[in-house]
Design a protein around this motif. Structure first.
Motif, PDB file in Angstrom:
ATOM      1  N   UNK A  57      44.329  38.823  60.357  1.00 15.87           N
ATOM      2  CA  UNK A  57      45.553  38.044  60.245  1.00 15.87           C
ATOM      3  C   UNK A  57      45.335  36.580  60.610  1.00 15.87           C
ATOM      4  N   UNK A  58      44.454  36.330  61.567  1.00 13.30           N
ATOM      5  CA  UNK A  58      44.105  34.938  61.902  1.00 13.30           C
ATOM      6  C   UNK A  58      43.436  34.269  60.708  1.00 13.30           C
ATOM      7  N   UNK A  59      42.536  34.982  60.060  1.00  9.72           N
ATOM      8  CA  UNK A  59      41.859  34.434  58.877  1.00  9.72           C
ATOM      9  C   UNK A  59      42.859  34.164  57.752  1.00  9.72           C
ATOM     10  N   UNK A  60      43.802  35.088  57.567  1.00 10.62           N
ATOM     11  CA  UNK A  60      44.830  34.896  56.543  1.00 10.62           C
ATOM     12  C   UNK A  60      45.722  33.707  56.883  1.00 10.62           C
ATOM     13  N   UNK A  61      46.080  33.579  58.149  1.00 10.70           N
ATOM     14  CA  UNK A  61      46.915  32.445  58.581  1.00 10.70           C
ATOM     15  C   UNK A  61      46.187  31.127  58.355  1.00 10.70           C
ATOM     16  N   UNK A  62      44.887  31.134  58.533  1.00 11.51           N
ATOM     17  CA  UNK A  62      44.088  29.920  58.350  1.00 11.51           C
ATOM     18  C   UNK A  62      44.027  29.505  56.886  1.00 11.51           C
ATOM     19  N   UNK A  63      44.303  30.456  55.968  1.00 10.48           N
ATOM     20  CA  UNK A  63      44.176  30.183  54.532  1.00 10.48           C
ATOM     21  C   UNK A  63      45.520  30.018  53.840  1.00 10.48           C
ATOM     22  N   UNK A  64      46.563  29.639  54.592  1.00  9.22           N
ATOM     23  CA  UNK A  64      47.895  29.530  53.985  1.00  9.22           C
ATOM     24  C   UNK A  64      48.001  28.374  52.994  1.00  9.22           C
ATOM     25  N   UNK A  65      47.041  27.446  53.024  1.00 13.24           N
ATOM     26  CA  UNK A  65      47.084  26.333  52.068  1.00 13.24           C
ATOM     27  C   UNK A  65      46.651  26.769  50.667  1.00 13.24           C
TER      28      UNK A  65
ATOM     29  N   UNK B 113      56.806  31.403  58.119  1.00 18.07           N
ATOM     30  CA  UNK B 113      57.318  31.597  59.481  1.00 18.07           C
ATOM     31  C   UNK B 113      56.200  31.744  60.504  1.00 18.07           C
ATOM     32  N   UNK B 114      54.940  31.735  60.068  1.00 23.21           N
ATOM     33  CA  UNK B 114      53.839  31.760  61.012  1.00 23.21           C
ATOM     34  C   UNK B 114      53.367  33.152  61.398  1.00 23.21           C
ATOM     35  N   UNK B 115      52.291  33.177  62.143  1.00 22.70           N
ATOM     36  CA  UNK B 115      51.647  34.434  62.541  1.00 22.70           C
ATOM     37  C   UNK B 115      52.430  35.157  63.631  1.00 22.70           C
ATOM     38  N   UNK B 116      52.953  34.397  64.605  1.00 20.41           N
ATOM     39  CA  UNK B 116      53.609  35.002  65.765  1.00 20.41           C
ATOM     40  C   UNK B 116      54.828  35.820  65.377  1.00 20.41           C
ATOM     41  N   UNK B 117      55.531  35.416  64.312  1.00 21.79           N
ATOM     42  CA  UNK B 117      56.727  36.156  63.889  1.00 21.79           C
ATOM     43  C   UNK B 117      56.428  37.134  62.764  1.00 21.79           C
ATOM     44  N   UNK B 118      55.494  36.797  61.881  1.00 27.44           N
ATOM     45  CA  UNK B 118      55.238  37.646  60.707  1.00 27.44           C
ATOM     46  C   UNK B 118      54.717  39.021  61.093  1.00 27.44           C
ATOM     47  N   UNK B 119      53.778  39.080  62.036  1.00 28.21           N
ATOM     48  CA  UNK B 119      53.161  40.365  62.394  1.00 28.21           C
ATOM     49  C   UNK B 119      54.174  41.334  62.999  1.00 28.21           C
ATOM     50  N   UNK B 120      54.965  40.947  64.020  1.00 25.15           N
ATOM     51  CA  UNK B 120      55.932  41.926  64.550  1.00 25.15           C
ATOM     52  C   UNK B 120      57.015  42.313  63.548  1.00 25.15           C
ATOM     53  N   UNK B 121      57.460  41.375  62.681  1.00 27.86           N
ATOM     54  CA  UNK B 121      58.459  41.745  61.677  1.00 27.86           C
ATOM     55  C   UNK B 121      57.871  42.759  60.704  1.00 27.86           C
TER      56      UNK B 121
ATOM     57  N   UNK C  91      50.423  31.006  68.670  1.00 29.62           N
ATOM     58  CA  UNK C  91      50.809  29.913  69.571  1.00 29.62           C
ATOM     59  C   UNK C  91      49.601  29.062  69.959  1.00 29.62           C
ATOM     60  N   UNK C  92      48.483  29.707  70.289  1.00 25.98           N
ATOM     61  CA  UNK C  92      47.319  28.977  70.807  1.00 25.98           C
ATOM     62  C   UNK C  92      46.511  28.324  69.696  1.00 25.98           C
ATOM     63  N   UNK C  93      46.231  29.069  68.629  1.00 23.30           N
ATOM     64  CA  UNK C  93      45.340  28.555  67.580  1.00 23.30           C
ATOM     65  C   UNK C  93      46.062  27.679  66.558  1.00 23.30           C
ATOM     66  N   UNK C  94      47.345  27.987  66.304  1.00 19.30           N
ATOM     67  CA  UNK C  94      48.050  27.276  65.238  1.00 19.30           C
ATOM     68  C   UNK C  94      49.266  26.497  65.734  1.00 19.30           C
ATOM     69  N   UNK C  95      49.408  26.407  67.057  1.00 23.00           N
ATOM     70  CA  UNK C  95      50.476  25.597  67.667  1.00 23.00           C
ATOM     71  C   UNK C  95      51.859  25.976  67.151  1.00 23.00           C
ATOM     72  N   UNK C  96      52.090  27.258  66.935  1.00 24.17           N
ATOM     73  CA  UNK C  96      53.399  27.705  66.505  1.00 24.17           C
ATOM     74  C   UNK C  96      54.365  27.654  67.690  1.00 24.17           C
ATOM     75  N   UNK C  97      55.606  27.210  67.465  1.00 20.13           N
ATOM     76  CA  UNK C  97      56.538  27.018  68.584  1.00 20.13           C
ATOM     77  C   UNK C  97      56.971  28.327  69.234  1.00 20.13           C
ATOM     78  N   UNK C  98      57.105  28.282  70.556  1.00 21.05           N
ATOM     79  CA  UNK C  98      57.594  29.430  71.317  1.00 21.05           C
ATOM     80  C   UNK C  98      59.070  29.218  71.608  1.00 21.05           C
ATOM     81  N   UNK C  99      59.891  30.158  71.182  1.00 21.14           N
ATOM     82  CA  UNK C  99      61.327  30.065  71.434  1.00 21.14           C
ATOM     83  C   UNK C  99      61.800  31.295  72.192  1.00 21.14           C
ATOM     84  N   UNK C 100      63.004  31.182  72.720  1.00 19.50           N
ATOM     85  CA  UNK C 100      63.576  32.309  73.468  1.00 19.50           C
ATOM     86  C   UNK C 100      63.718  33.532  72.575  1.00 19.50           C
ATOM     87  N   UNK C 101      64.186  33.329  71.345  1.00 16.27           N
ATOM     88  CA  UNK C 101      64.373  34.454  70.430  1.00 16.27           C
ATOM     89  C   UNK C 101      63.035  35.079  70.039  1.00 16.27           C
TER      90      UNK C 101
END
Length: 348
Positions: free
Chosen positions: A55-63, A127-135, A311-321
């Motif tokens: 999933x990290x590799x896939x996230x890196x290739x979103x372009x 929507x990024x890696x942090x949200x896509x995987x749990x959804x 969050x760490x590798x792609x600087x995706x924002x951390x929110x309360x939700x």
């Protein structure tokens, strides 16, 4: 050392062994940990790690175009399994005791590859890696529960209903969390017609991906129970996906964009496929040794790892939700793995 002394020691050991009551040996045997359990735990952890790396590799290739990425994600499975299945066939072992389900499974494979992988790649870019995987994982488990009841006649236990409820809430919360951080850049992109980067579209794609994976995984279990090897099912899926996704790429954009793909993106796409295949082998090994619920429990770590990576590798924002949604997802997985009498995959 003389042969007489060696023989006397062997006789002494045999005498002492026979002197131990059978009940004591039985208790000792039950106290020992089977070597397969340790292998199963390691394989389960390895599957979560390799899925996260994929999933990290896939996230890196979103372009890169999502269907190009999905096509190359599917191809390593074909490259690796083709010679293996050829050897199995040459040895005289059957790769499928019945061929009547193969046409239907090809259709299911197309759903898993095109909708599952393609939609998931769109979600990663939206929507990024942090949200896509749990959804996607939450939708996968929800869909698997219902399809397992319909196709495999599996029982839906009370704790599973609670888990499904938590996962449904988690999916809604996580989808809302991405809309919460949608700023001017996203709004401008949508206004200009770049619908792929809409948070709403991304959340819908993540849910569609999970449901498509549920259709694929449940159908795969269905065909495996009727005599198809897991490796054969994955090969059919890989071949179907590579051909179908390649056709979509040819129609949508042609092959010209491939010349613009950087070496780093090529590396990410190939690694995604290799990591995904390795993770499948690892989780298949774990399911042969551990109860399914134990594998679910181990896979809960995948949600945390993917979120931290986002969050760490792609600087995706951390929110309360986002934190609440991830916590609900992991809680739902833990409840799913809490039943008292789990069945192994061989019993299921």
């Amino acid at each position: 050392m003389s042969s007489d002394s060696v023989e006397s020691r062997i006789a002494a050991v045999q005498t002492s062994a026979t002197a131990v009551p059978p009940s004591r040996w039985l208790r000792m045997g039950h106290a020992m940990i089977s070597p397969g359990i340790g292998l199963g735990i390691l394989a389960g952890i390895a599957s979560a790690v390799f899925y996260t790396m994929a999933n990290i590799s896939l996230r890196n290739a979103v372009s890169v175009d999502p269907f190009i990425v999905s096509m190359f994600k599917a191809s390593p499975t074909v490259v690796i399994l083709t010679p293996y299945l050829a050897l199995v066939k040459a040895s005289g072992r059957p790769i499928a005791t019945s061929h009547q389900w193969i046409p239907a499974f090809i259709v299911v494979s197309l759903i898993g590859q095109v909708i599952g992988n393609g939609a998931f790649q769109i979600a990663l870019g939206s929507i990024g890696l942090a949200a896509s995987v749990p959804i996607a994982l939450g939708s996968l488990l929800i869909g698997s529960a219902f399809l397992g009841r319909v196709l495999l006649h599996e029982k839906v236990r009370p704790q599973m209903l609670v888990s499904i409820g938590m996962l449904m809430v988690a999916v809604v919360v996580l989808a809302q969390s991405r809309r919460e951080v949608a700023g001017q850049v996203t709004e401008r992109s949508v206004a200009e017609g770049d619908w792929l980067h809409s948070p709403l579209v991304g959340a819908i794609c993540a849910m569609a991906s999970g449901m498509a994976y549920a259709v694929f995984s449940t159908s795969m279990r269905f065909t495996m129970k009727r005599g198809m090897l897991a490796s054969m099912a994955m090969w059919i899926s890989g071949v179907s996906g590579t051909i179908a996704l390649g056709a979509i790429v040819a129609v949508r954009t042609g092959w010209g964009p491939l010349t613009d793909v950087s070496p780093q993106m090529w590396q990410s796409m190939i690694f995604a496929g290799v990591f995904n295949f390795t993770a499948f082998v690892a989780i298949s090994t774990a399911l042969k040794v551990l109860p399914v619920v134990a594998v679910h429990l181990i896979n809960a770590s995948q949600v945390a790892m993917a979120s931290l990576a986002g969050v760490i590798l792609f600087a995706e924002p951390v929110t309360r939700l986002l934190v609440i949604g991830i916590s609900l997802t992991m809680g739902g997985l833990l409840i799913l793995a809490s039943r008292k009498k789990p069945k192994s995959i061989d019993e299921a």
